[in-house]
Design an enzyme around this catalytic site. Structure first.
Site, short mmCIF file in Angstrom:
data_model
loop_
_atom_site.label_atom_id
_atom_site.label_comp_id
_atom_site.label_asym_id
_atom_site.label_seq_id
_atom_site.Cartn_x
_atom_site.Cartn_y
_atom_site.Cartn_z
N GLY A 75 0.81 -1.21 0.00
CA GLY A 75 0.00 0.00 0.00
C GLY A 75 0.84 1.25 0.00
O GLY A 75 2.02 1.22 0.35
N CYS B 176 5.02 -6.47 1.49
CA CYS B 176 5.43 -5.07 1.45
C CYS B 176 4.80 -4.30 2.62
O CYS B 176 5.13 -4.57 3.77
CB CYS B 176 5.10 -4.47 0.09
SG CYS B 176 6.12 -3.04 -0.28
N TYR B 177 3.86 -3.38 2.34
CA TYR B 177 3.22 -2.68 3.46
C TYR B 177 2.66 -3.69 4.45
O TYR B 177 2.70 -3.47 5.67
CB TYR B 177 2.11 -1.75 2.96
CG TYR B 177 1.49 -0.93 4.08
CD1 TYR B 177 2.01 0.31 4.40
CD2 TYR B 177 0.42 -1.42 4.83
CE1 TYR B 177 1.48 1.05 5.45
CE2 TYR B 177 -0.11 -0.70 5.88
CZ TYR B 177 0.42 0.54 6.18
OH TYR B 177 -0.11 1.27 7.22
N HIS C 99 7.54 -8.24 -3.88
CA HIS C 99 6.21 -8.55 -4.40
C HIS C 99 6.19 -9.89 -5.13
O HIS C 99 6.55 -9.95 -6.30
CB HIS C 99 5.74 -7.43 -5.34
CG HIS C 99 5.44 -6.17 -4.61
ND1 HIS C 99 4.21 -5.89 -4.08
CD2 HIS C 99 6.24 -5.12 -4.29
CE1 HIS C 99 4.24 -4.72 -3.47
NE2 HIS C 99 5.45 -4.23 -3.57
N GLU D 130 3.71 -11.36 -6.21
CA GLU D 130 2.59 -11.40 -7.16
C GLU D 130 2.94 -10.87 -8.54
O GLU D 130 2.22 -11.12 -9.50
CB GLU D 130 1.38 -10.63 -6.59
CG GLU D 130 1.55 -9.12 -6.47
CD GLU D 130 2.29 -8.66 -5.21
OE1 GLU D 130 3.04 -9.47 -4.62
OE2 GLU D 130 2.14 -7.48 -4.84
N SER E 111 -14.20 -2.36 -29.82
CA SER E 111 -13.08 -1.63 -30.41
C SER E 111 -12.31 -2.48 -31.41
O SER E 111 -11.45 -1.97 -32.11
CB SER E 111 -12.12 -1.22 -29.30
OG SER E 111 -11.55 -2.39 -28.73
N VAL F 137 -8.69 -6.86 -27.95
CA VAL F 137 -8.85 -8.16 -27.32
C VAL F 137 -10.04 -8.19 -26.35
O VAL F 137 -10.90 -9.06 -26.43
CB VAL F 137 -7.56 -8.52 -26.53
CG1 VAL F 137 -7.70 -9.89 -25.89
CG2 VAL F 137 -6.34 -8.46 -27.44
N ASP F 138 -10.08 -7.19 -25.47
CA ASP F 138 -11.03 -7.25 -24.36
C ASP F 138 -12.47 -7.18 -24.83
O ASP F 138 -13.31 -7.99 -24.44
CB ASP F 138 -10.75 -6.12 -23.36
CG ASP F 138 -9.28 -6.05 -22.99
OD1 ASP F 138 -8.64 -7.10 -22.98
OD2 ASP F 138 -8.78 -4.94 -22.72
N SER F 139 -12.77 -6.19 -25.68
CA SER F 139 -14.17 -6.06 -26.08
C SER F 139 -14.57 -7.20 -27.00
O SER F 139 -15.74 -7.59 -27.04
CB SER F 139 -14.46 -4.69 -26.70
OG SER F 139 -13.53 -4.35 -27.67
N SER F 140 -13.62 -7.77 -27.75
CA SER F 140 -13.96 -8.91 -28.60
C SER F 140 -14.32 -10.12 -27.73
O SER F 140 -15.25 -10.86 -28.04
CB SER F 140 -12.81 -9.26 -29.53
OG SER F 140 -12.49 -8.15 -30.33
N LYS G 18 -5.24 -9.26 -18.42
CA LYS G 18 -5.12 -9.54 -19.84
C LYS G 18 -4.89 -11.02 -20.16
O LYS G 18 -5.52 -11.56 -21.05
CB LYS G 18 -3.94 -8.73 -20.39
CG LYS G 18 -3.99 -8.56 -21.87
CD LYS G 18 -5.03 -7.53 -22.17
CE LYS G 18 -5.17 -7.19 -23.60
NZ LYS G 18 -6.07 -6.02 -23.71
N1 LIG Z 1 -13.23 2.66 -30.78
C1 LIG Z 1 -14.05 2.13 -29.87
N2 LIG Z 1 -15.36 1.93 -30.14
C2 LIG Z 1 -16.18 1.39 -29.23
N3 LIG Z 1 -15.80 1.05 -28.00
C3 LIG Z 1 -14.52 1.23 -27.66
C4 LIG Z 1 -13.57 1.76 -28.58
N4 LIG Z 1 -12.37 1.82 -27.98
C5 LIG Z 1 -12.55 1.33 -26.74
N5 LIG Z 1 -13.83 0.98 -26.54
C6 LIG Z 1 -14.42 0.43 -25.30
O1 LIG Z 1 -13.54 0.70 -24.21
C7 LIG Z 1 -13.09 -0.53 -23.65
C8 LIG Z 1 -11.67 -0.41 -23.14
O2 LIG Z 1 -10.76 -0.25 -24.21
P1 LIG Z 1 -9.45 -1.10 -24.26
O3 LIG Z 1 -8.60 -0.60 -25.35
O4 LIG Z 1 -8.91 -1.21 -22.88
O5 LIG Z 1 -9.97 -2.56 -24.57
P2 LIG Z 1 -10.07 -3.30 -25.95
O6 LIG Z 1 -9.91 -2.32 -27.05
O7 LIG Z 1 -11.32 -4.08 -25.94
O8 LIG Z 1 -8.89 -4.32 -25.90
P3 LIG Z 1 -7.34 -4.02 -26.12
O9 LIG Z 1 -6.82 -3.75 -24.74
O10 LIG Z 1 -6.84 -5.27 -26.69
O11 LIG Z 1 -7.19 -2.85 -26.99
C9 LIG Z 1 -13.24 -1.51 -24.78
O12 LIG Z 1 -13.28 -2.83 -24.31
C10 LIG Z 1 -14.52 -1.06 -25.41
O13 LIG Z 1 -15.65 -1.50 -24.68
N1 LIG Z 2 4.55 -1.19 -2.12
C1 LIG Z 2 4.35 -1.02 -0.81
O1 LIG Z 2 3.58 -1.71 -0.16
C2 LIG Z 2 5.04 0.18 -0.24
C3 LIG Z 2 4.89 0.28 1.25
C4 LIG Z 2 5.26 1.65 1.78
N2 LIG Z 2 4.35 2.64 1.30
C5 LIG Z 2 6.70 1.96 1.37
O2 LIG Z 2 6.94 2.79 0.51
O3 LIG Z 2 7.61 1.35 1.89
MG LIG Z 3 -8.32 -1.17 -27.21
#
Ligand SMILES: Nc1ncnc2c1ncn2[C@@H]1O[C@H](COP(=O)(O)OP(=O)(O)OP(=O)(O)O)[C@@H](O)[C@H]1O
Ligand SMILES: NC(=O)CC[C@H](N)C(=O)O
Ligand SMILES: [Mg+2]
Ligand SMILES: O=c1[nH]c(=O)c2[nH+]cn([C@@H]3O[C@H](COP(=O)(O)O)[C@@H](O)[C@H]3O)c2[nH]1
Length: 526
Positions: free
Chosen positions: A58, A85-86, A177, A179, A231, A234-237, A382
């Protein structure tokens, strides 16, 4: 998420940029988990039935009066605890050790020497001759003294306590970290904690997540019609495929051509969508509208908000035109929002993280939207989204495309956006991507693009003085887009791209390559 039959881990969030990543790793290992704010009602901790508790990192400092603390119930639960970490710093501060803010800050790679292996660390190493781990750090404070009952299990050459534990109580702390993917043995360590120390079984899988999300969407929207912002990314598809499966023809997609897309992308997106998706897509040509709204605006956050507002305005307008199936009403706007968008916009459920940048689809949303949101990927990352895409049968090319931010070239043209800059940048970007594909490097980098710098620099072109713009190239390697390394592309390759850009695009006299990691730099420049 819905109630599921799985062992559970509870994560208490102190506002780290990486908290959701901890959850992600745990789910990847196959164990269900939830994130609660550190000040969530502590009476619910026992009832939740976790097999272990993780305290996240944090931004706060335990050296400051009134810093967030783990509730007493955490210690009373008798469960294993892992402080990250924190989280470790607060364990030290609360249990009678000491923390301090000093100059020994560590950001990025560090080598952690294991001095006293415990159940968490034993046998895990990145080196053959001695036990040490290559890890990712991000801290200013550190633990100066472990609490009574604790053993210091690891150190670095900068800090005296890089890991500690009280094995009798099953309480562990790590300053680094585990993660993030750049901590090589991170998943092994988390798995060690979750399976060996907490005793969880690993039964929570990707197929479960799809089933779960489909059920949730059906429950959420009922017979209403849903509009999806598509768009071509990847995400919206993936959302399109998921919603198609969940609600069939109650779905209409809207693709907005903002004029800030990749070179000739509009046509490509429409072609791909028609070919693969079998869903209804409306294309809205809005370039002029975007350029007009962005005129004279240089501030990145202001630009993001304008772009986000226009998206929603357009979605709202289009929703009025759609012939809705089902109960005849478009009530929902679906988006491909994923977790990094949310966390960097400080929209995390627990509300403890600091704003890094407002992703257009999160921080940019106006307060009074007519449509309500459906965002089935909102808690995923992702690579999880990609796995779901593959599982849903989307083509590989689409699933493994580099991401492209919704604000597009709007945040890659630094400062004020102008149509002529957008054209120049889109062309430079196309050259870079084309060369990456030709050299078989496209799939080896996670994201690559060009950035337009509104800076003029002197060059000499054909014996004449040139005074033109600068293009920066950025390519990164990352799995989760939360941390990233700049890609070590060959000099000869970069030289070739630079030559092509300067020779083929009038108005560019210099090309530079960005060698900043994330953190501290973000992937996009704005
Ligand atoms: N040109 C666009 N037209 C319509 N919706 C869009 C457009 N660009 C972004 N968005 C919306 O915003 C969201 C977030 O955009 P983002 O670029 O993070 O995701 P993505 O385009 O789906 O995937 P990627 O990260 O692969 O580009 C999209 O998933 C979509 O819902
Ligand atoms: N990433 C962290 O958890 C940072 C912890 C705390 N804020 C620091 O800077 O040490
Ligand atoms: Mg995009
Ligand atoms: O849809 C989006 N809307 C945005 O406003 C936005 N800002 C950054 N990105 C993408 O998110 C990932 C992490 O980027 P940063 O390190 O720049 O925050 C990278 O993949 C970025 O391209 C965005 N995507």
């Amino acid at each position: 998420m819905t109630n599921i039959h799985s062992d559970k881990i509870l994560i208490l969030d102190f506002g780290a940029q990486y908290t959701q990543l901890i959850a992600r790793r745990i789910r990847e290992i196959g164990v269900y988990c939830e994130i609660w704010a550190w000040d969530h009602n502590p009476a619910e901790i026992a009832a939740f039935g976790a097999k272990g508790i993780i305290l996240s990192g944090g931004p706060e400092s335990t050296t400051v009066h009134g810093a967030p603390k783990a509730p007493q119930e955490v210690f009373d639960s008798g469960l294993p605890i892992l402080g990250i970490c924190y989280g470790m710093q607060t364990l030290a501060a609360q249990l009678g050790g000491a923390t301090e803010a000093a100059d020994a800050r560590e950001f990025g790679h560090a080598c952690v020497n294991v001095v006293s292996p415990d159940k968490l660390l034993s046998g895990i190493s990145d080196h053959d001759s001695f036990q040490a781990l290559d890890v990712w750090m991000s801290h200013g404070d550190h633990v100066a003294k472990a609490p009574p009952g604790f053993t210091v299990t690891a150190v670095t050459d900068r800090i005296p306590v890089a890991a500690m534990s009280n094995e009798a109580k099953r309480w562990y702390g790590v300053q680094f970290h585990p993660e993030v993917t750049h901590t090589k043995q991170g998943t092994a360590l988390l798995k060690r904690f979750i399976t060996d120390i907490c005793g969880c079984q690993t039964l929570w899988t990707a197929a479960h997540i799809i089933e779960d999300q489909i059920a949730r969407v059906r429950e959420q929207v009922g017979k209403d019609h849903v509009l999806l912002g598509l768009s071509g990314g990847v995400d919206s598809s993936v959302v399109a495929a998921l919603l198609h499966r969940a609600i069939g023809d109650q779905l209409t997609c809207v693709f907005v051509d903002t004029g800030l897309l990749r070179w000739q992308e509009g046509d490509q997106v429409m072609a791909t969508m028609a070919e693969h998706m079998g869903v209804k897509v409306i294309r809205v040509n809005a370039a002029e509208r975007y350029f007009k709204a962005l005129e004279g605006v240089a501030d990145p956050e202001a630009k993001r908000k304008i772009i986000g507002r226009l998206f929603v305005e357009i979605f709202d307008e289009e929703s009025a035109k759609v012939t809705a199936v089902g109960n005849g009403q478009v009530k929902w706007l679906a988006q491909g929002t994923i977790y990094p968008d949310v966390i960097e916009s400080a929209g995390s459920k627990t509300g403890k993280a600091h704003v890094i940048k407002s992703h257009h689809n999160v921080g940019g949303l106006p307060d009074h939207m007519k449509l309500k949101l459906v965002e089935p990927l909102r808690e995923l990352f992702k690579d999880e989204v990609r796995r779901i895409g593959v599982e849903l049968g989307l083509p590989r090319d689409m699933v493994y495309r580099h991401p492209f931010p919704g604000p597009g070239l709007g945040v890659r043209i630094l400062g004020e956006v102008k149509p002529e800059y957008a054209e120049l940048l889109a062309r430079a970007d196309a050259i870079f991507i084309e060369e990456l594909r030709k050299a078989d490097l496209y799939d080896q980098v996670s994201q690559a693009f060009a950035v337009f710098l509104p800076v003029k620099s002197v060059g000499v072109v054909g014996d004449a003085r040139a005074y033109e713009w600068v293009i920066a190239l950025r390519a990164v390697e990352t799995i989760d887009f939360m941390t990233a390394h700049w890609a070590e592309l060959p000099y000869s390759f970069l030289g070739n791209v630079s030559n092509r850009i300067i020779n083929e695009i009038r108005g560019v006299s210099r090309v530079v390559y960005d060698i900043s990691g994330k953190p501290p730099a973000t992937i996009e420049w704005e």
